[in-house]
Scaffold this active site. Structure first.
Site, PDB file in Angstrom:
ATOM      1  N   ALA A  80     -27.689 -32.851 -25.590  1.00  0.00           N
ATOM      2  CA  ALA A  80     -26.687 -32.959 -24.523  1.00  0.00           C
ATOM      3  C   ALA A  80     -25.773 -31.743 -24.500  1.00  0.00           C
ATOM      4  CB  ALA A  80     -25.858 -34.227 -24.714  1.00  0.00           C
ATOM      5  N   THR A  98     -17.829 -30.765 -23.335  1.00  0.00           N
ATOM      6  CA  THR A  98     -19.084 -31.367 -23.830  1.00  0.00           C
ATOM      7  C   THR A  98     -19.656 -30.611 -25.025  1.00  0.00           C
ATOM      8  OG1 THR A  98     -19.724 -32.506 -21.814  1.00  0.00           O
ATOM      9  CG2 THR A  98     -21.522 -31.727 -23.209  1.00  0.00           C
ATOM     10  N   THR A 132     -29.275 -22.317 -28.675  1.00  0.00           N
ATOM     11  CA  THR A 132     -29.851 -21.261 -27.841  1.00  0.00           C
ATOM     12  C   THR A 132     -29.791 -19.895 -28.527  1.00  0.00           C
ATOM     13  OG1 THR A 132     -29.358 -20.014 -25.822  1.00  0.00           O
ATOM     14  CG2 THR A 132     -27.548 -21.218 -26.750  1.00  0.00           C
ATOM     15  N   ASP A 133     -30.636 -18.974 -28.076  1.00  0.00           N
ATOM     16  CA  ASP A 133     -30.566 -17.601 -28.589  1.00  0.00           C
ATOM     17  C   ASP A 133     -29.377 -16.845 -28.005  1.00  0.00           C
ATOM     18  OD1 ASP A 133     -31.517 -17.337 -25.983  1.00  0.00           O
ATOM     19  OD2 ASP A 133     -33.210 -16.059 -26.483  1.00  0.00           O
ATOM     20  N   GLU A 134     -28.743 -17.428 -26.964  1.00  0.00           N
ATOM     21  CA  GLU A 134     -27.658 -16.696 -26.299  1.00  0.00           C
ATOM     22  C   GLU A 134     -26.430 -16.536 -27.194  1.00  0.00           C
ATOM     23  OE1 GLU A 134     -27.026 -17.553 -22.159  1.00  0.00           O
ATOM     24  OE2 GLU A 134     -29.053 -18.342 -21.942  1.00  0.00           O
ATOM     25  N   TYR A 158     -20.587 -20.287 -21.681  1.00  0.00           N
ATOM     26  CA  TYR A 158     -21.678 -21.159 -22.165  1.00  0.00           C
ATOM     27  C   TYR A 158     -22.066 -20.798 -23.591  1.00  0.00           C
ATOM     28  CZ  TYR A 158     -26.507 -22.624 -23.038  1.00  0.00           C
ATOM     29  OH  TYR A 158     -27.649 -23.128 -23.627  1.00  0.00           O
ATOM     30  N   LYS A 162     -21.655 -22.903 -27.135  1.00  0.00           N
ATOM     31  CA  LYS A 162     -22.790 -23.277 -27.998  1.00  0.00           C
ATOM     32  C   LYS A 162     -22.597 -22.681 -29.396  1.00  0.00           C
ATOM     33  CE  LYS A 162     -26.102 -25.270 -27.193  1.00  0.00           C
ATOM     34  NZ  LYS A 162     -26.443 -26.726 -27.203  1.00  0.00           N
ATOM     35  N   TYR A 215     -30.855 -10.998  -9.546  1.00  0.00           N
ATOM     36  CA  TYR A 215     -29.593 -10.346  -9.909  1.00  0.00           C
ATOM     37  C   TYR A 215     -29.795  -8.860 -10.199  1.00  0.00           C
ATOM     38  CZ  TYR A 215     -26.935 -14.697 -10.620  1.00  0.00           C
ATOM     39  OH  TYR A 215     -26.264 -15.868 -10.457  1.00  0.00           O
ATOM     40  N   ARG A 222     -35.783 -11.468 -20.688  1.00  0.00           N
ATOM     41  CA  ARG A 222     -35.667 -12.778 -21.326  1.00  0.00           C
ATOM     42  C   ARG A 222     -36.979 -13.072 -22.040  1.00  0.00           C
ATOM     43  NH1 ARG A 222     -31.378 -11.409 -20.408  1.00  0.00           N
ATOM     44  NH2 ARG A 222     -29.707 -12.394 -19.228  1.00  0.00           N
ATOM     45  N   GLY A 291     -20.757  -9.906 -16.806  1.00  0.00           N
ATOM     46  CA  GLY A 291     -21.097 -10.045 -18.232  1.00  0.00           C
ATOM     47  C   GLY A 291     -22.552 -10.409 -18.475  1.00  0.00           C
ATOM     48  N   HIS A 292     -23.435 -10.075 -17.527  1.00  0.00           N
ATOM     49  CA  HIS A 292     -24.844 -10.473 -17.635  1.00  0.00           C
ATOM     50  C   HIS A 292     -25.497  -9.790 -18.844  1.00  0.00           C
ATOM     51  CE1 HIS A 292     -28.552 -11.573 -14.971  1.00  0.00           C
ATOM     52  NE2 HIS A 292     -28.543 -12.175 -16.140  1.00  0.00           N
TER      53      HIS A 292
HETATM   54  P1  NAD Z   1     -29.866 -29.696 -18.981  1.00  0.00           P
HETATM   55  O1  NAD Z   1     -28.607 -29.176 -18.370  1.00  0.00           O
HETATM   56  O2  NAD Z   1     -31.101 -29.755 -18.155  1.00  0.00           O
HETATM   57  O3  NAD Z   1     -29.612 -31.168 -19.557  1.00  0.00           O
HETATM   58  C1  NAD Z   1     -28.462 -31.529 -20.240  1.00  0.00           C
HETATM   59  C2  NAD Z   1     -28.418 -33.047 -20.331  1.00  0.00           C
HETATM   60  O4  NAD Z   1     -27.234 -33.416 -21.072  1.00  0.00           O
HETATM   61  C3  NAD Z   1     -28.300 -33.731 -18.967  1.00  0.00           C
HETATM   62  O5  NAD Z   1     -29.195 -34.822 -18.897  1.00  0.00           O
HETATM   63  C4  NAD Z   1     -26.851 -34.216 -18.918  1.00  0.00           C
HETATM   64  O6  NAD Z   1     -26.674 -35.398 -18.153  1.00  0.00           O
HETATM   65  C5  NAD Z   1     -26.560 -34.463 -20.396  1.00  0.00           C
HETATM   66  N1  NAD Z   1     -25.127 -34.366 -20.710  1.00  0.00           N
HETATM   67  C6  NAD Z   1     -24.267 -33.383 -20.315  1.00  0.00           C
HETATM   68  N2  NAD Z   1     -23.030 -33.655 -20.785  1.00  0.00           N
HETATM   69  C7  NAD Z   1     -23.126 -34.809 -21.516  1.00  0.00           C
HETATM   70  C8  NAD Z   1     -22.191 -35.582 -22.261  1.00  0.00           C
HETATM   71  N3  NAD Z   1     -20.896 -35.233 -22.339  1.00  0.00           N
HETATM   72  N4  NAD Z   1     -22.628 -36.704 -22.891  1.00  0.00           N
HETATM   73  C9  NAD Z   1     -23.940 -37.086 -22.803  1.00  0.00           C
HETATM   74  N5  NAD Z   1     -24.859 -36.398 -22.095  1.00  0.00           N
HETATM   75  C10 NAD Z   1     -24.459 -35.268 -21.457  1.00  0.00           C
HETATM   76  O7  NAD Z   1     -30.085 -28.811 -20.281  1.00  0.00           O
HETATM   77  P2  NAD Z   1     -31.444 -28.315 -20.951  1.00  0.00           P
HETATM   78  O8  NAD Z   1     -31.867 -27.059 -20.306  1.00  0.00           O
HETATM   79  O9  NAD Z   1     -32.380 -29.457 -21.045  1.00  0.00           O
HETATM   80  O10 NAD Z   1     -30.913 -27.935 -22.407  1.00  0.00           O
HETATM   81  C11 NAD Z   1     -30.856 -28.920 -23.447  1.00  0.00           C
HETATM   82  C12 NAD Z   1     -30.290 -28.289 -24.688  1.00  0.00           C
HETATM   83  O11 NAD Z   1     -31.107 -27.194 -25.097  1.00  0.00           O
HETATM   84  C13 NAD Z   1     -28.890 -27.711 -24.506  1.00  0.00           C
HETATM   85  O12 NAD Z   1     -28.142 -27.984 -25.659  1.00  0.00           O
HETATM   86  C14 NAD Z   1     -29.112 -26.210 -24.342  1.00  0.00           C
HETATM   87  O13 NAD Z   1     -27.998 -25.484 -24.811  1.00  0.00           O
HETATM   88  C15 NAD Z   1     -30.322 -26.007 -25.219  1.00  0.00           C
HETATM   89  N6  NAD Z   1     -31.201 -24.887 -24.854  1.00  0.00           N
HETATM   90  C16 NAD Z   1     -31.639 -24.745 -23.568  1.00  0.00           C
HETATM   91  C17 NAD Z   1     -32.504 -23.696 -23.250  1.00  0.00           C
HETATM   92  C18 NAD Z   1     -33.062 -23.540 -21.846  1.00  0.00           C
HETATM   93  O14 NAD Z   1     -33.732 -22.547 -21.578  1.00  0.00           O
HETATM   94  N7  NAD Z   1     -32.853 -24.486 -20.934  1.00  0.00           N
HETATM   95  C19 NAD Z   1     -32.895 -22.795 -24.237  1.00  0.00           C
HETATM   96  C20 NAD Z   1     -32.419 -22.979 -25.538  1.00  0.00           C
HETATM   97  C21 NAD Z   1     -31.582 -24.035 -25.828  1.00  0.00           C
END
Ligand code: NAD
Length: 352
Positions: A80, A98, A132-134, A158, A162, A215, A222, A291-292
């Site tokens: 989440a 969050t 994340t790697d970010e 973001y 994280k 952009y 990436r 900041g990209h």
């Molecule tokens: P997403 O935005 O698609 O999903 C996030 C989910 O978390 C949603 O279902 C949302 O409803 C829920 N959520 C948000 N706030 C909440 C809260 N306060 N309580 C309970 N639920 C909550 O994100 P994603 O792309 O699936 O990423 C999931 C995780 O993986 C994140 O932690 C992200 O940082 C990490 N991540 C993502 C990527 C990527 O490329 N998408 C890469 C590396 C890591």
């Protein structure tokens, strides 16, 4: 049972579907259902007794306390988060709430629950934090990729939020002994990806005959990983990772944004050709975001060496599967593109 947070989002839902396709161990899926959470993705689990969905906020420690006490999970897998960099530029507060406060409440509830377990259950318990790697910031063209020892240098609200959550998770291991694991993964793509992110945005906009925004010069790099490969890595870390360790997850697949857009256009030209011309004709360069980060790349040698994980998909096979999935799932796309998504897109266009 495992307790999954954010299991209605892109990666979380793929993880839950993947988990239940391979195991009979049940999942409690705890998700606030923000704009990014979508129960439609989990429709196939509607009548599956192994999937229990609870709508709730990870900031709500009291609810977490009672769910842990009632369901006695053996592991927490924490997805989440607020996850979209552009949104974090327009409204960082939700990211702090969050990603930082929410992870803190989850850790507190987990620590309380874990402290009360038997010695045997305590030893087997895991808190897996998905990151994340970010958090590592940006790389120059000739820098080596990010490893687990690269210093943190987050550049967006973001990635800063994280990074803060990663530090809290680490501290709960060192201070309280909570058996935590952290994964830092590169950019994911695949089915059920919300169409505000690059790959699904390009596929859906191309099909709708809209401009394909890129952009700046499009030369940002990436490192892309197909989502089910990330899910497999998380399963592997949960199963065999060493508590207190972090694992970088990536597919050694660096691509510039413009080459990703070109490849998608070429796949669409092949799979869903236009009456005339190429989808590449719809590409438009727009002002770069502040900041990209220029380049992200992951050194995945630790997880490969220590846990024997390797991605199953190449970028070519994964991207083809993704484009085919979006072409075959118009109903899912139409549903997520209604409502809140439209407000966000309108805001983007107003701000140019
Ligand atoms: P997403 O935005 O698609 O999903 C996030 C989910 O978390 C949603 O279902 C949302 O409803 C829920 N959520 C948000 N706030 C909440 C809260 N306060 N309580 C309970 N639920 C909550 O994100 P994603 O792309 O699936 O990423 C999931 C995780 O993986 C994140 O932690 C992200 O940082 C990490 N991540 C993502 C990527 C990527 O490329 N998408 C890469 C590396 C890591």
């Amino acid at each position: 049972m495992i307790f999954v947070t954010g299991g209605a989002g892109f990666i979380g839902a793929n993880f839950v579907l993947n988990w239940l396709a391979q195991s009979d161990e049940s999942v409690l899926n705890f998700d606030k259902l923000t704009y990014a959470g979508n129960l439609n993705t989990l429709k196939s689990l509607q009548n599956d007794p192994r999937h229990l969905f609870v709508q709730g906020d990870i900031c709500d420690t009291a609810v977490l306390d009672s769910l842990f006490a009632k369901h006695q999970p053996r592991a927490i897998v924490h997805f989440a988060a607020e996850s979209h960099v552009d949104r974090s530029i327009h409204g960082p507060a939700a990211f702090i709430e969050t990603n930082v406060n929410g992870t803190f409440s989850l850790l507190e509830a987990a620590r309380k629950y874990w402290t009360g377990l038997s010695d045997e259950a305590k030893a087997g318990f895991r808190f897996l934090h998905v990151s994340t790697d970010e958090v590592y910031g940006t790389l120059e063209a000739d820098d080596p990729p990010f490893s687990e020892t690269t210093a943190y240098a987050p550049n967006s609200p973001y990635s800063a939020s994280k990074a803060a959550s990663d530090h809290l998770v680490r501290a709960y291991h060192h201070t309280y002994g909570l058996p935590v694991l952290t994964t830092n993964c590169s950019n994911n793509y695949g089915p059920y990806h919300f169409p505000e992110k690059l790959i699904p945005l390009v596929i859906t906009s191309a099909r709708a005959g809209k401009d394909l925004p890129v952009y700046g010069d499009g030369l940002q790099v990436r490192d892309w990983l197909f989502v089910t490969d990330h899910c497999a890595a998380i399963r592997r870390v949960l199963e065999a990772g060493k508590p207190g360790e972090t694992y970088n997850v990536g597919g050694w697949n660096e691509q510039t944004n413009i080459s990703v857009v070109h490849t998608i256009c070429d796949l669409l030209d092949e799979l869903a050709p236009k009456a005339s011309g190429s989808y590449r004709d719809q590409i438009r360069h727009v002002k770069d975001r502040p900041g990209h980060d220029r380049r992200y790349a992951i050194d995945a040698r630790k997880i490969e060496r220590e846990l024997g994980w390797k991605p199953a998909e190449t970028f070519q096979t994964g991207l083809r599967k993704t484009v085919e999935w979006y072409l075959n799932n118009n109903e899912w796309v139409a549903q997520v593109q209604s409502g809140e998504y439209q407000n966000w897109i309108n805001l983007q266009y107003q701000q140019g």
